[in-house]
Design a protein around this motif. Sequence first.
Motif, PDB file in Angstrom:
ATOM      1  N   ASP A 124       7.028 -28.114  10.463  1.00 16.77           N
ATOM      2  CA  ASP A 124       8.290 -27.469  10.115  1.00 16.77           C
ATOM      3  C   ASP A 124       8.173 -25.962  10.082  1.00 16.77           C
ATOM      4  O   ASP A 124       9.173 -25.270   9.821  1.00 16.77           O
ATOM      5  N   TYR A 125       7.000 -25.449  10.357  1.00 17.93           N
ATOM      6  CA  TYR A 125       6.823 -23.997  10.271  1.00 17.93           C
ATOM      7  C   TYR A 125       7.585 -23.313  11.415  1.00 17.93           C
ATOM      8  O   TYR A 125       7.542 -23.737  12.562  1.00 17.93           O
ATOM      9  N   PHE A 126       8.275 -22.203  11.056  1.00 25.29           N
ATOM     10  CA  PHE A 126       8.986 -21.416  12.062  1.00 25.29           C
ATOM     11  C   PHE A 126       9.062 -19.976  11.599  1.00 25.29           C
ATOM     12  O   PHE A 126       9.533 -19.688  10.491  1.00 25.29           O
ATOM     13  N   GLU A 127       8.542 -19.070  12.442  1.00 30.31           N
ATOM     14  CA  GLU A 127       8.587 -17.631  12.162  1.00 30.31           C
ATOM     15  C   GLU A 127       9.166 -16.942  13.401  1.00 30.31           C
ATOM     16  O   GLU A 127       8.545 -16.854  14.450  1.00 30.31           O
ATOM     17  N   ARG A 187      13.122 -29.401  21.811  1.00 32.97           N
ATOM     18  CA  ARG A 187      12.556 -29.608  20.466  1.00 32.97           C
ATOM     19  C   ARG A 187      13.370 -28.854  19.427  1.00 32.97           C
ATOM     20  O   ARG A 187      13.595 -29.341  18.319  1.00 32.97           O
ATOM     21  N   CYS A 188      13.803 -27.654  19.793  1.00 33.54           N
ATOM     22  CA  CYS A 188      14.559 -26.826  18.855  1.00 33.54           C
ATOM     23  C   CYS A 188      16.068 -26.853  19.124  1.00 33.54           C
ATOM     24  O   CYS A 188      16.831 -26.253  18.359  1.00 33.54           O
ATOM     25  N   HIS A 189      16.527 -27.509  20.223  1.00 36.85           N
ATOM     26  CA  HIS A 189      17.943 -27.394  20.589  1.00 36.85           C
ATOM     27  C   HIS A 189      18.638 -28.729  20.809  1.00 36.85           C
ATOM     28  O   HIS A 189      19.795 -28.736  21.197  1.00 36.85           O
ATOM     29  N   SER A 190      17.905 -29.854  20.598  1.00 33.95           N
ATOM     30  CA  SER A 190      18.581 -31.131  20.813  1.00 33.95           C
ATOM     31  C   SER A 190      19.372 -31.529  19.565  1.00 33.95           C
ATOM     32  O   SER A 190      20.599 -31.442  19.544  1.00 33.95           O
ATOM     33  N   PRO A 234      12.088 -27.761  13.996  1.00 38.73           N
ATOM     34  CA  PRO A 234      11.265 -27.373  12.842  1.00 38.73           C
ATOM     35  C   PRO A 234      12.147 -27.184  11.618  1.00 38.73           C
ATOM     36  O   PRO A 234      13.246 -26.630  11.712  1.00 38.73           O
ATOM     37  N   GLY A 235      11.617 -27.614  10.470  1.00 41.55           N
ATOM     38  CA  GLY A 235      12.413 -27.554   9.260  1.00 41.55           C
ATOM     39  C   GLY A 235      12.760 -26.132   8.859  1.00 41.55           C
ATOM     40  O   GLY A 235      13.869 -25.869   8.397  1.00 41.55           O
TER      41      GLY A 235
END
Length: 736
Positions: free
Chosen positions: A74-77, A166-169, A175-176
């Motif tokens: 879930d990590y996103f920077e 992964r990020c747009h469906s 990611p959380g």
Amino acid sequence: SISVYFSIYFALTFIVASIVIVAIVNRSMRNEALSDAREKANVILERNLATHHYFSQELKPKLFDTFAGSQSPDYFEPTWMSSTYAIRQIDKYFNSNSEYSNYYYKECAVNARSPQNEADDYERAFIEELNKDPDLRQRSEIREFDGQAYFVSLHRGERMEQSCLRCHSTPDKAPGDLVKQYGDQRSFNRSDGNIVSAISVRIPLANAYAATRATTIKLSALLLAILSLMLTAIYIFTKKTVMLRASKLEDLNQQLVAEISERKEAEAKAERDARLTQILLDSMPCVAMLLSPKTRKIAALNETAYKAGARVGQTCFGSWARHDEHCPFCMAPELWESGVAQHIEVEFGGVFWDAHWLPISDDLYMHYAFDITDRKQTENALFQSEERFRRAIVDSPFPTMLHAEDGEILQINRVWTKLTGYEPEEIPTLSAWTERAYGERKDVVKSRIDNIFDCDTTVEEGEYVISSKDGRMLTWDFSSAPLGTLPDGRRLVISMATDVSERKQAENALQVKTHDLGERVKELNCLYGLSKLVDRYDSLEDILRELVEMIASGWQYPEVTCCKINALGNEYKSSGFEHTEWKQSATIIVNDQASGSIEVFYKRQCPQAYEGPFLKEERELINAITELLGRTISHKQANEALIESEKSLAMAQRITHLGNWDWDIQRNEMYWSDEVYRIFGVEVQAFPPSYDAFLSTVHPDDREFVEESVNKALDERKPVSSIDHRIVLPDGSERM
């Protein structure tokens, strides 16, 4: 004047050239500014694409490798995981420089993850076109924002790939931390292969356009100053050199202008005369030519003459008349000898011509001719028509008079004279006629006749009693009609009469019987109306519904008469029916059985007659109506039974495959039942049945036998015994 004209010409030429130069310079500078803006837009685009490439190919892969296994899913920077975020932040630093504060760069998308990247209406429309047109890559144009011009360049953005989903469906696959930061609504539900973004770049053109305007103004001022200096130099030069020579040339020019003017006036006069002559010829609605008296050659002609075959430079008789010598009726020699215009009407080549020869000058004359064939034919037809009209009046079987509005009697026919005894010379005017025919009533009748001339249609004057020469009193029915005007302008009227003396006597005799016959006619009309209803309607109910409204017309007082019919178990009443004490009725008998009744009522009391207020004839009429109605009901019921019987017979014949036919030998008419057509293998009623049609179906080998059997029966007047023979069907098969 030369100096001034030359200066004006030079100034205008210089100004036009200066305007063209300034326009070209202005256009070139604007194009250069536009080209510079396009290059800057490409530089910014390429720089940011390079940044994307660096993030995607170098920075993000190495950092992912470095932090592999140490970060949760879930990590996103965004600072290093989103190149778009990084470019947006870099663009902020770039725009903080006042020199580039008006530059615009946005990676826009529909439903962008960051609201700062959301596409406006113009950008959204471009993204939609990208998804519709796979060949569309970029679009650029000049647009205004807040009153300032910008060069706008739109480019195709990234296409959604499988790795991006992964990020747009859907939010549950992203990611959380990304969902926490941007929410679960924006930039989701993308599809593989969709173009989801575009790159929008705006380069300000205001400074470049301002520089262009300034340069244009400076260049215009410079050219204006140069023009002023050149005009001053030209003025000084022409003053000292050109003007001295111009003075001498002016004298020569005036002489030359005078000579040219005189020559032009002479040429113009000659041309004007020729043009006026041609206009005169062309305006004439006939064949028209100008010719030379000596040679009879054509000098000028109009289009009509040209179409007739005449040609300039040729003789009139050679080109138009197509003769080797002049025409025998030509009046040109008389024209030359007398100098007076000549005229003749002549038939030539099957055409009637109204020909004229007119002197113009010593060496010129005009010859023109009108085609009057139609007029001649019309005059001949008119003459014949007038002669027929005259004969029609003279020989008319009715008394007829033609008279003019001044009272002159132009003609009376033989019948008028025969019936009245007056000869035409005895009644030359209307006053003489009215004096003899009407006596003391002459003034009244004469006034009525005079009023006819003011009418434009036929006037039915009515019947008048006139006195004949031998004293007999005749009754004439007059009618008159206008016939237009005579050549001298007088209006003309034709009056015709019908001798109705004997008819008037008969009418007086008939008036005695008219009233009685009128009553009988009403009764007959009522019975006739019933018979018409029987012919018109098949339904008894329709007949009775119409009859109950019709019966009142046969009674003496139809306006207060109403009726009621009881038949077929129903009751039928006329409109406005009232049951009163003044009633007349009769019983309807069908097949010797009482089957209903007809009742006639008067709505108010009427004078006493044969049966109360009813006449004896009305009793006979109501009896006749009930008798006829009873027969009609019986006939209709029998007809319905017959139709049902015929339907049953036709059904029985079809089931048993048995047909019947009748032959009226005297009329040679034949009837075939429907089943006969089917036995012969043809469509029902496909053709009118006949004996010949029957024989044509008989097998050729049996035809003689069948004819002999029929002829024998006819000769001996005995029925044909049962015979067997073959018939040939349309498909060639045989049937016994």
